[in-house]
Scaffold this motif. Structure first.
Motif, PDB file in Angstrom:
ATOM      1  N   HIS A 159     -77.640 -24.897  26.021  1.00  0.00           N
ATOM      2  CA  HIS A 159     -77.410 -25.790  24.890  1.00  0.00           C
ATOM      3  C   HIS A 159     -78.607 -26.719  24.727  1.00  0.00           C
ATOM      4  N   ILE A 160     -79.232 -26.672  23.547  1.00  0.00           N
ATOM      5  CA  ILE A 160     -80.309 -27.597  23.202  1.00  0.00           C
ATOM      6  C   ILE A 160     -79.819 -28.460  22.052  1.00  0.00           C
ATOM      7  N   PRO A 161     -79.649 -29.770  22.254  1.00  0.00           N
ATOM      8  CA  PRO A 161     -79.164 -30.632  21.175  1.00  0.00           C
ATOM      9  C   PRO A 161     -80.091 -30.579  19.963  1.00  0.00           C
ATOM     10  N   GLU A 162     -79.557 -30.888  18.807  1.00  0.00           N
ATOM     11  CA  GLU A 162     -80.384 -30.904  17.600  1.00  0.00           C
ATOM     12  C   GLU A 162     -81.569 -31.843  17.790  1.00  0.00           C
ATOM     13  N   HIS A 163     -82.756 -31.336  17.438  1.00  0.00           N
ATOM     14  CA  HIS A 163     -84.022 -32.037  17.553  1.00  0.00           C
ATOM     15  C   HIS A 163     -84.434 -32.280  19.005  1.00  0.00           C
ATOM     16  N   GLY A 164     -83.773 -31.588  19.925  1.00  0.00           N
ATOM     17  CA  GLY A 164     -84.215 -31.622  21.315  1.00  0.00           C
ATOM     18  C   GLY A 164     -85.394 -30.679  21.500  1.00  0.00           C
ATOM     19  N   ILE A 165     -86.212 -30.954  22.504  1.00  0.00           N
ATOM     20  CA  ILE A 165     -87.321 -30.068  22.838  1.00  0.00           C
ATOM     21  C   ILE A 165     -87.231 -29.745  24.326  1.00  0.00           C
ATOM     22  N   TYR A 166     -86.923 -28.487  24.632  1.00  0.00           N
ATOM     23  CA  TYR A 166     -86.778 -28.021  26.007  1.00  0.00           C
ATOM     24  C   TYR A 166     -87.917 -27.055  26.307  1.00  0.00           C
ATOM     25  N   THR A 167     -88.438 -27.128  27.528  1.00  0.00           N
ATOM     26  CA  THR A 167     -89.402 -26.130  27.978  1.00  0.00           C
ATOM     27  C   THR A 167     -88.684 -25.163  28.909  1.00  0.00           C
ATOM     28  N   LEU A 168     -89.148 -23.918  28.887  1.00  0.00           N
ATOM     29  CA  LEU A 168     -88.525 -22.843  29.659  1.00  0.00           C
ATOM     30  C   LEU A 168     -89.587 -22.193  30.514  1.00  0.00           C
ATOM     31  N   ILE A 169     -89.329 -22.122  31.821  1.00  0.00           N
ATOM     32  CA  ILE A 169     -90.278 -21.540  32.751  1.00  0.00           C
ATOM     33  C   ILE A 169     -89.561 -20.519  33.610  1.00  0.00           C
ATOM     34  N   GLY A 182     -91.568 -11.172  33.549  1.00  0.00           N
ATOM     35  CA  GLY A 182     -90.572 -10.119  33.439  1.00  0.00           C
ATOM     36  C   GLY A 182     -89.132 -10.567  33.550  1.00  0.00           C
ATOM     37  N   CYS A 183     -88.894 -11.886  33.556  1.00  0.00           N
ATOM     38  CA  CYS A 183     -87.514 -12.368  33.745  1.00  0.00           C
ATOM     39  C   CYS A 183     -86.730 -12.403  32.434  1.00  0.00           C
ATOM     40  N   GLY A 184     -87.417 -12.238  31.290  1.00  0.00           N
ATOM     41  CA  GLY A 184     -86.699 -12.203  30.017  1.00  0.00           C
ATOM     42  C   GLY A 184     -86.952 -13.383  29.107  1.00  0.00           C
ATOM     43  N   LYS A 185     -87.998 -14.178  29.374  1.00  0.00           N
ATOM     44  CA  LYS A 185     -88.263 -15.352  28.544  1.00  0.00           C
ATOM     45  C   LYS A 185     -88.546 -14.955  27.095  1.00  0.00           C
ATOM     46  N   SER A 186     -89.483 -14.027  26.912  1.00  0.00           N
ATOM     47  CA  SER A 186     -89.825 -13.583  25.553  1.00  0.00           C
ATOM     48  C   SER A 186     -88.658 -12.856  24.905  1.00  0.00           C
ATOM     49  N   THR A 187     -87.911 -12.105  25.704  1.00  0.00           N
ATOM     50  CA  THR A 187     -86.730 -11.399  25.191  1.00  0.00           C
ATOM     51  C   THR A 187     -85.721 -12.387  24.635  1.00  0.00           C
ATOM     52  N   LEU A 188     -85.508 -13.495  25.341  1.00  0.00           N
ATOM     53  CA  LEU A 188     -84.587 -14.525  24.872  1.00  0.00           C
ATOM     54  C   LEU A 188     -85.053 -15.104  23.542  1.00  0.00           C
ATOM     55  N   LEU A 189     -86.341 -15.419  23.431  1.00  0.00           N
ATOM     56  CA  LEU A 189     -86.851 -15.976  22.174  1.00  0.00           C
ATOM     57  C   LEU A 189     -86.666 -15.003  21.024  1.00  0.00           C
ATOM     58  N   ARG A 190     -86.951 -13.732  21.267  1.00  0.00           N
ATOM     59  CA  ARG A 190     -86.822 -12.750  20.193  1.00  0.00           C
ATOM     60  C   ARG A 190     -85.375 -12.601  19.750  1.00  0.00           C
ATOM     61  N   LEU A 211     -91.518 -21.162  20.725  1.00  0.00           N
ATOM     62  CA  LEU A 211     -92.932 -20.994  21.061  1.00  0.00           C
ATOM     63  C   LEU A 211     -93.042 -20.201  22.359  1.00  0.00           C
ATOM     64  N   ASP A 212     -93.762 -19.092  22.299  1.00  0.00           N
ATOM     65  CA  ASP A 212     -93.840 -18.173  23.423  1.00  0.00           C
ATOM     66  C   ASP A 212     -95.215 -18.267  24.092  1.00  0.00           C
ATOM     67  N   GLU A 213     -95.316 -19.129  25.098  1.00  0.00           N
ATOM     68  CA  GLU A 213     -96.567 -19.348  25.836  1.00  0.00           C
ATOM     69  C   GLU A 213     -97.760 -19.459  24.895  1.00  0.00           C
ATOM     70  N   PRO A 214     -97.667 -20.321  23.888  1.00  0.00           N
ATOM     71  CA  PRO A 214     -98.696 -20.317  22.836  1.00  0.00           C
ATOM     72  C   PRO A 214    -100.070 -20.769  23.300  1.00  0.00           C
ATOM     73  N   PHE A 215    -100.149 -21.569  24.372  1.00  0.00           N
ATOM     74  CA  PHE A 215    -101.437 -22.117  24.784  1.00  0.00           C
ATOM     75  C   PHE A 215    -101.976 -21.461  26.053  1.00  0.00           C
ATOM     76  N   SER A 216    -101.380 -20.371  26.492  1.00  0.00           N
ATOM     77  CA  SER A 216    -101.690 -19.806  27.808  1.00  0.00           C
ATOM     78  C   SER A 216    -103.115 -19.282  27.923  1.00  0.00           C
ATOM     79  N   PHE A 253     -89.730 -24.122  24.136  1.00  0.00           N
ATOM     80  CA  PHE A 253     -91.142 -23.847  24.393  1.00  0.00           C
ATOM     81  C   PHE A 253     -91.254 -23.108  25.724  1.00  0.00           C
ATOM     82  N   VAL A 254     -91.600 -21.821  25.668  1.00  0.00           N
ATOM     83  CA  VAL A 254     -91.754 -21.008  26.872  1.00  0.00           C
ATOM     84  C   VAL A 254     -93.163 -21.181  27.428  1.00  0.00           C
ATOM     85  N   THR A 255     -93.262 -21.395  28.725  1.00  0.00           N
ATOM     86  CA  THR A 255     -94.563 -21.522  29.379  1.00  0.00           C
ATOM     87  C   THR A 255     -94.460 -20.978  30.802  1.00  0.00           C
ATOM     88  N   HIS A 256     -95.593 -20.557  31.344  1.00  0.00           N
ATOM     89  CA  HIS A 256     -95.620 -20.162  32.755  1.00  0.00           C
ATOM     90  C   HIS A 256     -96.261 -21.259  33.595  1.00  0.00           C
TER      91      HIS A 256
END
Length: 257
Positions: free
Chosen positions: A32-42, A46-54, A164-169, A196-199
């Protein structure tokens, strides 16, 4: 409470994602991400980060569970979701302005006057510090410049959810820090519900109100409060909170991975 007044944000309930042949790729998991919340995901590779975003973006139809935004199914309510992929997703045969113009025309067909659209494009290119690149083509730009175009395009769509899928990597440290600051400044000015997905552990701490740590296979999500987020951006890296949060995140990673 009616769905039209429900400002609950993004809810992912019991989400399980499978490949076409039925092999599990992610989950089951809930978030659950509240409205206008910004969460990062690490999470590990191969754990499914990009799959979740898609899946959240509506690009993977073969899932079970619910993806809900403000009380309604997240998909089918365009314009809703802005996705910034790792590969930038720019059209090489169109210049910078035309890339934004095309995205707006596809996502917001006929919903604003041409003058309004052009003004919004100009404003976001200025906000990302690339107004002087408006006539350039993607292949003539550096990676950092292309990334600014991709982020400007996502904000210009005025999405309710930004993914955002590791946009600055792939960027050098100085460019990455500049874009992190610009991203937060623009998010504060034009709040969206963001994942925001990042490694990178430091990036996760710098950009997330809360940090989501994903276990292999996406079967478990640990959500950690982040006191660093409330500090001034220029003070974050040197703070005691940053040091302690880094130790905590790495400890959880070692336990879960």
């Amino acid at each position: 409470m009616s769905s039209s007044s429900n400002k609950d944000g993004l809810r992912i309930n019991g989400l399980t994602i499978s490949y076409k042949e039925g092999t599990p790729a992610f989950g089951p998991a809930s978030l659950h991400i509240p409205e206008h919340g910004i969460y990062t995901l690490i999470g590990p590779s191969g754990c499914g980060k990009s799959t979740l975003l898609r899946a959240i973006a509506g690009l993977l139809p073969w899932y079970t569970g619910d993806i809900i935004y403000n009380g309604q199914a997240a998909h089918g309510r365009d314009p809703l979701i802005g996705l910034v992929p790792q590969t930038y997703g720019l059209l090489p045969w169109k210049n910078v302005t035309a890339n934004l113009r095309t995205a707006l025309a596809v996502t917001l067909p006929g919903r604003e006057r041409k003058e309004e659209r052009e003004e919004r494009i100009r404003r976001w290119l200025e906000a990302m510090g690339i107004a002087d690149l408006a006539g350039r083509y993607p292949l003539s730009l550096s990676g950092g410049q292309q990334q600014r175009v991709a982020v400007a395009r996502a904000f210009a769509l005025l999405p309710e959810i930004m993914l955002l899928d590791e946009p600055f990597s792939a960027l050098d440290a100085v460019t990455r820090e500049t874009l992190q600051r610009l991203f937060l400044e623009n998010w504060r000015t034009h709040p969206v519900t963001a994942l925001f997905v990042t490694h990178d552990v430091e990036e996760a701490i710098l950009l997330g109100e809360r940090i989501v740590i994903m276990a292999p296979g996406g079967r478990e999500l640990d959500i950690i409060d982040n006191p660093v987020f409330s500090l001034k951006h220029e003070d974050k890296r040197s703070s005691t909170e940053f040091f302690e949060q880094t130790k905590l995140i790495r400890k959880v990673m070692q336990e879960k991975w």
